[in-house]
Design a protein around this motif. Structure first.
Motif, mmCIF file in Angstrom:
data_model
loop_
_atom_site.group_PDB
_atom_site.id
_atom_site.type_symbol
_atom_site.label_atom_id
_atom_site.label_comp_id
_atom_site.label_asym_id
_atom_site.label_seq_id
_atom_site.Cartn_x
_atom_site.Cartn_y
_atom_site.Cartn_z
ATOM 1 N N LEU A 470 -12.659 -0.039 -3.929
ATOM 2 C CA LEU A 470 -11.286 0.144 -3.461
ATOM 3 C C LEU A 470 -10.680 1.431 -4.012
ATOM 4 O O LEU A 470 -9.974 2.162 -3.301
ATOM 5 C CB LEU A 470 -10.428 -1.063 -3.849
ATOM 6 C CG LEU A 470 -10.794 -2.383 -3.154
ATOM 7 C CD1 LEU A 470 -9.962 -3.533 -3.711
ATOM 8 C CD2 LEU A 470 -10.604 -2.275 -1.649
ATOM 9 N N GLU A 471 -10.955 1.723 -5.270
ATOM 10 C CA GLU A 471 -10.447 2.968 -5.857
ATOM 11 C C GLU A 471 -11.019 4.178 -5.126
ATOM 12 O O GLU A 471 -10.298 5.142 -4.819
ATOM 13 C CB GLU A 471 -10.806 3.026 -7.338
ATOM 14 C CG GLU A 471 -10.290 4.287 -8.032
ATOM 15 C CD GLU A 471 -10.680 4.362 -9.499
ATOM 16 O OE1 GLU A 471 -10.277 5.329 -10.164
ATOM 17 O OE2 GLU A 471 -11.398 3.450 -9.976
ATOM 18 N N PHE A 472 -12.299 4.138 -4.828
ATOM 19 C CA PHE A 472 -12.938 5.253 -4.117
ATOM 20 C C PHE A 472 -12.292 5.460 -2.747
ATOM 21 O O PHE A 472 -12.119 6.597 -2.297
ATOM 22 C CB PHE A 472 -14.429 4.957 -3.964
ATOM 23 C CG PHE A 472 -15.174 5.964 -3.136
ATOM 24 C CD1 PHE A 472 -15.452 7.240 -3.622
ATOM 25 C CD2 PHE A 472 -15.616 5.639 -1.854
ATOM 26 C CE1 PHE A 472 -16.144 8.167 -2.854
ATOM 27 C CE2 PHE A 472 -16.313 6.557 -1.084
ATOM 28 C CZ PHE A 472 -16.578 7.828 -1.584
ATOM 29 N N CYS A 473 -11.919 4.364 -2.091
ATOM 30 C CA CYS A 473 -11.336 4.455 -0.747
ATOM 31 C C CYS A 473 -9.823 4.676 -0.761
ATOM 32 O O CYS A 473 -9.202 4.771 0.309
ATOM 33 C CB CYS A 473 -11.656 3.183 0.044
ATOM 34 S SG CYS A 473 -13.409 2.937 0.370
ATOM 35 N N GLY A 474 -9.239 4.752 -1.950
ATOM 36 C CA GLY A 474 -7.796 4.959 -2.038
ATOM 37 C C GLY A 474 -6.998 3.735 -1.650
ATOM 38 O O GLY A 474 -5.889 3.850 -1.118
ATOM 39 N N LEU A 475 -7.544 2.560 -1.942
ATOM 40 C CA LEU A 475 -6.896 1.309 -1.558
ATOM 41 C C LEU A 475 -6.468 0.514 -2.783
ATOM 42 O O LEU A 475 -7.147 0.534 -3.807
ATOM 43 C CB LEU A 475 -7.853 0.455 -0.724
ATOM 44 C CG LEU A 475 -8.231 1.008 0.653
ATOM 45 C CD1 LEU A 475 -9.451 0.280 1.193
ATOM 46 C CD2 LEU A 475 -7.051 0.874 1.615
ATOM 47 N N GLU A 476 -5.353 -0.190 -2.640
ATOM 48 C CA GLU A 476 -4.879 -1.041 -3.717
ATOM 49 C C GLU A 476 -5.679 -2.347 -3.718
ATOM 50 O O GLU A 476 -6.327 -2.714 -2.741
ATOM 51 C CB GLU A 476 -3.379 -1.330 -3.554
ATOM 52 C CG GLU A 476 -3.015 -2.241 -2.392
ATOM 53 C CD GLU A 476 -3.047 -1.574 -1.014
ATOM 54 O OE1 GLU A 476 -2.839 -2.288 -0.008
ATOM 55 O OE2 GLU A 476 -3.313 -0.347 -0.963
#
Length: 532
Positions: A470-476
């Motif tokens: 999720l961090e890699f994809c810019g997601l919370e």
């Protein structure tokens, strides 16, 4: 109904285009074609006759001829579900996924009362990634022609992809009761059934010995191997796979030089540069790539459980658009020549724009969409150049487990890209080529845009790896990602059953359960420097 004078006999023969249609769907193409030609001689505006000829051209792979006939029918102002379905099938012959999807959805809106056309509509929807929408026309086909085994098979597969596993199993049971020698039906049922009947081994072994048809032996042998696995007779299952694949391996005559050239071209392309060091611009695309059976579907389901992410399935669109733009010769899309042409191309931005325009329509308003075509791994450098906002997640898994998982898998036989999987040594060689390429990409591509993920790590630490993804994809963070097995989106891969359950660790180091097979794997992969 129309009357025509038979010049040879002088008699008046009656040709009914409804009968011609029945001949067509029964596979009697010569009779259907003759009737359609006679009808057109009497009435050049007989659109039904034109559609019959389109269908025959499609069945014989004559895309240009079918396209010309479709245009003739369309110019009359004719609109029907059948014409739209045929236009979708012509587009599929041309590898024009966008046009095929558009016409398949148009056909679905128009609808039909013909069960044979309904089946073709279901196939067109399935082949363009609209698996949930395919269930209804397949059901209509089975209701209309309940004794048609292949229509029932199509329905069962669609139900399985849609996650209706109990209904799918019931349809497969009905199928093999209707057609006891239906190899694909048995293969699917064995894979899906929780409790195989004790007599299945004997029945399938007898069918295997009785048939000389290569595809049937391939499918039945895979089913027998799966039954042996269920009894934990691991080396026996491997023996069945060897027997099942032998004739197909001879038929395809796979050349290992193809895999070497693919890996070399993809590895060289990473040096082309021009990679945005971090996502810039349109950040919707997330590509999940890797070897088949390496965990790509698992990661897709985790991410697509997030409310801001939608999966658009396994698409060939990027590769097709790249080939159209660079105009490499031949029909193959996954080929060294295309990778080499992409490496030398100065600007791939038009390919990226065309991809976003086409696939963005499938994704709708969702902030991110996943394209999970595993072999897009070979196109990773081109993807990162063409789409500066895209991110690529590459699944890595023990090459020993990947070797067995690919050799055990019955891939679609119509795609030459999987021809390596008919021989154990060829499979090991392909896995080694992929490992070499993936190592090179991991060492050189920008980490903000290319993330290697180990399948074993996801299994061992689902929470930690989900946070990393999720961090890699810019997601919370979203709790739904931890319950990916509740994800209702269709799954059209070999993992359609497994990903409906929570994470399990039984597939890790599974290759060690084999005795002789493990020795074979160590010897084969050891040639390329891969060791346990």
């Amino acid at each position: 109904m129309a009357k025509f004078v038979n010049a040879a006999t002088g008699r008046t023969d009656i040709f009914d285009l409804l009968s011609a249609r029945k001949q067509l769907f029964a596979g009697n193409f010569q009779a259907a074609h003759a009737a359609a030609q006679q009808a057109l001689k009497a009435d050049p505006s007989a659109v039904e006759a034109v559609l019959i000829m389109v269908a025959i051209a499609v069945e014989h792979g004559n895309g240009p001829g079918a396209e010309r006939l479709c245009a003739i029918a369309a110019r009359t102002g004719h609109t029907s579900c059948w014409l739209a379905v045929l236009e979708a099938r012509v587009a599929l012959l041309k590898q024009d996924q966008e046009r095929a999807r558009e016409r398949a959805l148009a056909a679905s809106t128009l609808g039909t009362d013909d069960p044979h056309i309904a089946n073709q509509l279901g196939v067109a929807l399935s082949r363009t990634g609209r698996h949930a929408e395919a269930v209804a026309p397949f059901r209509q086909a089975v209701d209309g022609v309940p004794d048609h085994a292949d229509y029932r098979y199509n329905l069962a597969v669609a139900l399985q992809f849609a996650g209706e596993l109990e209904a799918a199993e019931a349809e497969f049971h009905a199928l093999v009761a209707l057609a006891p020698d239906h190899a694909k039906g048995w293969g699917a049922l064995v894979q899906l059934a929780d409790t195989p009947a004790p007599e299945w081994d004997e029945r399938l072994a007898r069918l295997f010995e009785e048939t000389t048809e290569v595809e049937a032996r391939l499918t039945l042998g895979h089913a027998l191997a799966r039954l042996a696995e269920g009894r934990e007779e691991w080396d026996s299952s491997l023996e069945w796979l060897d027997r099942a694949k032998a004739a197909k391996a001879q038929e395809v005559a796979y050349a290992r030089s193809f895999a070497d050239a693919l890996a070399d071209a993809a590895t060289a392309a990473r040096k082309a540069g021009n990679f945005a060091p971090r996502p810039e611009g349109d950040e919707r695309p997330i590509f999940i790539v890797g070897m088949p059976r390496s965990g790509t579907t698992l990661v897709e389901r985790i991410l697509s459980s997030h409310p801001r992410v939608r999966s658009v399935g396994e698409l060939s669109d990027f590769a097709i658009l790249l080939k159209q733009a660079l105009k490499t010769p031949g029909q193959l899309v996954l080929e060294p020549a295309l990778l080499e042409a992409a490496e030398s191309a100065e600007d791939l931005s038009k390919v990226g724009a065309a991809y976003l325009d086409r696939v963005g329509q499938l994704a709708g308003e969702t902030p991110h969409f996943i394209d999970k075509m595993p072999f897009n791994a070979f196109f990773t450098p081109a993807i990162l150049r063409a789409l500066p906002g895209a991110r690529v997640i590459c699944l890595r898994r023990s090459p020993f487990d990947v070797l067995f998982a690919n050799y055990r898998q019955l891939f679609a036989t119509g795609f030459s890209y999987y021809s390596y999987a008919y021989d154990f040594g060829d499979t090991a060689h392909f896995v080694a080529c992929f490992e070499r390429m993936a190592d090179a990409l991991e060492a050189s591509l920008p980490p903000e845009r290319f993330l290697p993920v180990r399948y074993e790590d996801v299994v061992a630490d689902q929470r930690g790896q989900t946070e990393r993804l999720l961090e890699f994809c810019g997601l919370e963070w979203d709790d739904a990602c931890m319950e990916f097995h509740r994800n209702a989106q269709p799954v059209a891969t070999a993992s359609a059953v497994q990903v409906r359950s929570p994470i399990y660790a039984s597939s890790v180091e599974k290759w060690r359960r084999y005795s002789d097979g493990a020795k074979r794997a160590i010897a084969e992969l050891g040639q390329y420097g891969l060791r346990p």
